[in-house]
Design an enzyme around this catalytic site. Structure first.
Site, mmCIF file in Angstrom:
data_model
loop_
_atom_site.group_PDB
_atom_site.id
_atom_site.type_symbol
_atom_site.label_atom_id
_atom_site.label_comp_id
_atom_site.label_asym_id
_atom_site.label_seq_id
_atom_site.Cartn_x
_atom_site.Cartn_y
_atom_site.Cartn_z
ATOM 1 N N SER A 102 39.819 43.953 -6.532
ATOM 2 C CA SER A 102 40.789 44.143 -6.431
ATOM 3 C C SER A 102 41.250 42.166 -6.774
ATOM 4 O O SER A 102 39.875 41.852 -7.974
ATOM 5 C CB SER A 102 41.507 44.371 -5.220
ATOM 6 O OG SER A 102 42.346 44.159 -5.760
ATOM 7 N N ASP A 241 45.576 41.409 -11.737
ATOM 8 C CA ASP A 241 44.809 40.901 -11.319
ATOM 9 C C ASP A 241 43.013 41.239 -11.642
ATOM 10 O O ASP A 241 43.087 42.280 -12.190
ATOM 11 C CB ASP A 241 44.699 41.073 -9.194
ATOM 12 C CG ASP A 241 45.189 43.120 -9.399
ATOM 13 O OD1 ASP A 241 45.205 43.795 -9.862
ATOM 14 O OD2 ASP A 241 44.698 43.565 -7.635
ATOM 15 N N ASP A 245 46.048 47.310 -10.998
ATOM 16 C CA ASP A 245 46.709 47.612 -9.847
ATOM 17 C C ASP A 245 48.346 46.842 -9.785
ATOM 18 O O ASP A 245 49.152 47.123 -8.954
ATOM 19 C CB ASP A 245 46.580 48.663 -8.916
ATOM 20 C CG ASP A 245 45.844 47.876 -7.760
ATOM 21 O OD1 ASP A 245 46.079 46.868 -7.804
ATOM 22 O OD2 ASP A 245 45.595 47.969 -6.658
#
Length: 449
Positions: A102, A241, A245
């Protein structure tokens, strides 16, 4: 059952440090394959990744483990996390695997699983996978090994899906925007989505090299986007990012528009059009101002623990459709099964077009209270729960709460993805929330020695 590997958002850590190693990923793929095969017989799993250099290594290891368990594999290549959720659902695959850390730097990586419905894997299934990890790895007979294929049109399928989440009549023609793709998984998706809808798009953070994901770009570093918007005189900026998401936005003046702002705009729009089902789910970090704004509109609001999986769980429990986090995870459950940065941004842009107003003007009805977040990094071997429960820290929290009264609140929580304790203080504008947060963080640091 206490889980050994899975956290609130899958398995994550530093590449090369157990369990983020190729041998563990091989075993993890095999364990997942064994669990799926026991439940459904011949199974198929989709694998996608972000742009980290280690993704190649872990993709191969997972593919080998799944094949050894007799599970077929479809490779998506670089793909945003919500795109993997969507394709898992539409291909009717038994599960989807995301290789991503992430918003973390490139030296980290991780694994997230999606169910066949495109939602986070149930805790019970993760526990079964962990149990199988303790078994010796075996290989099915050669004739039953899983096969692998590549889905070459994965990007195009997801692009068309994103565009379908706003009405056909909505055109972004005339909007000038800057997109920051964090050198991550949206780099080859987001530009096409917004350009095909008519926007004039310029890019930052769209040249991944395997090592630069999230480096001074993306939703966790909005300064780069802010500078580009102001320099170019753009109408707005959008930052994702590394795995796509999360989304944050910047208005024409460089003002940051976070997840709470975005959630307010989508909620208000749907409420006014009579299309908001139930209420809104936020988290313990959701700004008090958003809660008050929703209350004024008679929109029910509930808080859950930090983590988009908890937001989704509460939405499902309540039969509601909208929730999110201030960090930019926004879930529009009527169109997508998980947080989706591109889809969330499109909902806001459609509102801008329909009302003919700039982003800043749309937010005029929301007054957020000052909120300060300080991250305290844990030392090796320290336990966040023990630290937060210490008498000295509890006394410090009580003292800050006494100063805030009923005009603010305090939250201490361990990060679910990093070795951090997050110290949050929120309160009305006349309160010194920054000083109070710093004082509380210093007390936690003192306990660390």
């Amino acid at each position: 059952m206490t889980r050994k590997y899975f956290g609130t958002d899958g398995i994550r850590g530093t590449v090369g440090e157990y369990p983020i190693t190729p041998d563990f990923m091989l075993k993890l793929g095999w364990a997942m394959g064994r669990v799926l095969a026991r439940e459904s017989g011949r199974a198929r799993v989709l694998i996608g990744k972000d742009t980290r250099i280690s993704g190649y290594m872990f993709e191969s290891a997972l593919e080998a483990g799944l094949s050894a368990a007799g599970v077929d594999v479809a490779l998506l290549g670089p793909m945003p996390t919500p795109g993997i959720a969507y394709l898992t659902r539409t291909f009717r695959a038994d599960a989807g695997i995301v290789i991503s850390a992430s918003h973390n730097p490139f030296a980290d990586n991780g694994i997230k699983f999606f169910s066949t419905e495109g939602t986070k894997l149930a805790d019970a299934l993760e526990e079964r996978i962990e149990a199988v990890l303790d078994e010796p790895l075996t290989t099915v007979a050669a004739g039953k090994l899983g096969k692998a294929m590549r889905i070459d049109d994965a990007a195009g399928r997801y692009i068309e899906f994103c565009k379908s989440t706003i009405p056909n009549r909505v055109s972004l023609h005339g909007l000038r925007m800057v997109l920051d793709c964090a050198h991550g998984a949206t780099y080859h998706i987001a530009p096409s989505v917004f350009r095909e809808l008519g926007a004039e798009v310029s890019l930052v953070g769209a040249s991944p090299d395997g090592l630069n994901i999230n480096r001074e770009v993306g939703s966790t570093s909005p300064a780069t986007l802010r500078a580009a918007v102001i320099q170019q005189g753009a109408d707005l900026g959008i930052a994702f990012d590394g795995d796509g998401d999360r989304v944050l936005m910047v208005d024409a003046d460089g003002g940051e528009v976070d997840g709470d702002d975005i959630l307010y705009l989508i909620a208000r729009d749907r409420h006014e059009r009579g299309q908001l089902v139930g209420g809104v789910v936020g988290t313990l970090m959701t700004n008090f101002g958003l809660a008050m704004a929703l209350e004024q509109m008679d929109i029910p609001f509930e808080r859950v623990k930090v983590g988009d999986r908890y937001v989704v769980e509460r939405l499902l429990e309540n039969g509601w459709q909208l929730g999110g986090e201030s960090s930019g995870h926004i879930v529009c459950a009527d169109v997508q099964s998980t947080g989706d940065g591109i889809v969330s941004a499109l909902q806001v842009l459609a509102l801008m077009v329909s009302e003919g107003k700039p982003l800043k003007a749309l937010l005029a009805g929301l007054e957020k209270v000052p909120q300060v977040l300080v991250n305290v990094r844990l030392t090796p071997g320290s336990d966040a729960s023990v630290l937060m429960a210490s008498p000295a820290v509890q006394d410090a929290v009580a003292a800050v709460e006494a100063e805030l009264g009923d005009e603010g609140r305090v939250l201490l929580r361990p990060s679910g993805t990093e070795p951090l304790i997050r110290v949050m203080v929120e309160g009305r504008a006349h309160l010194d929330v920054e000083g109070l947060a710093g004082r509380l963080a210093d007390q936690v640091k003192g306990e660390l020695g």
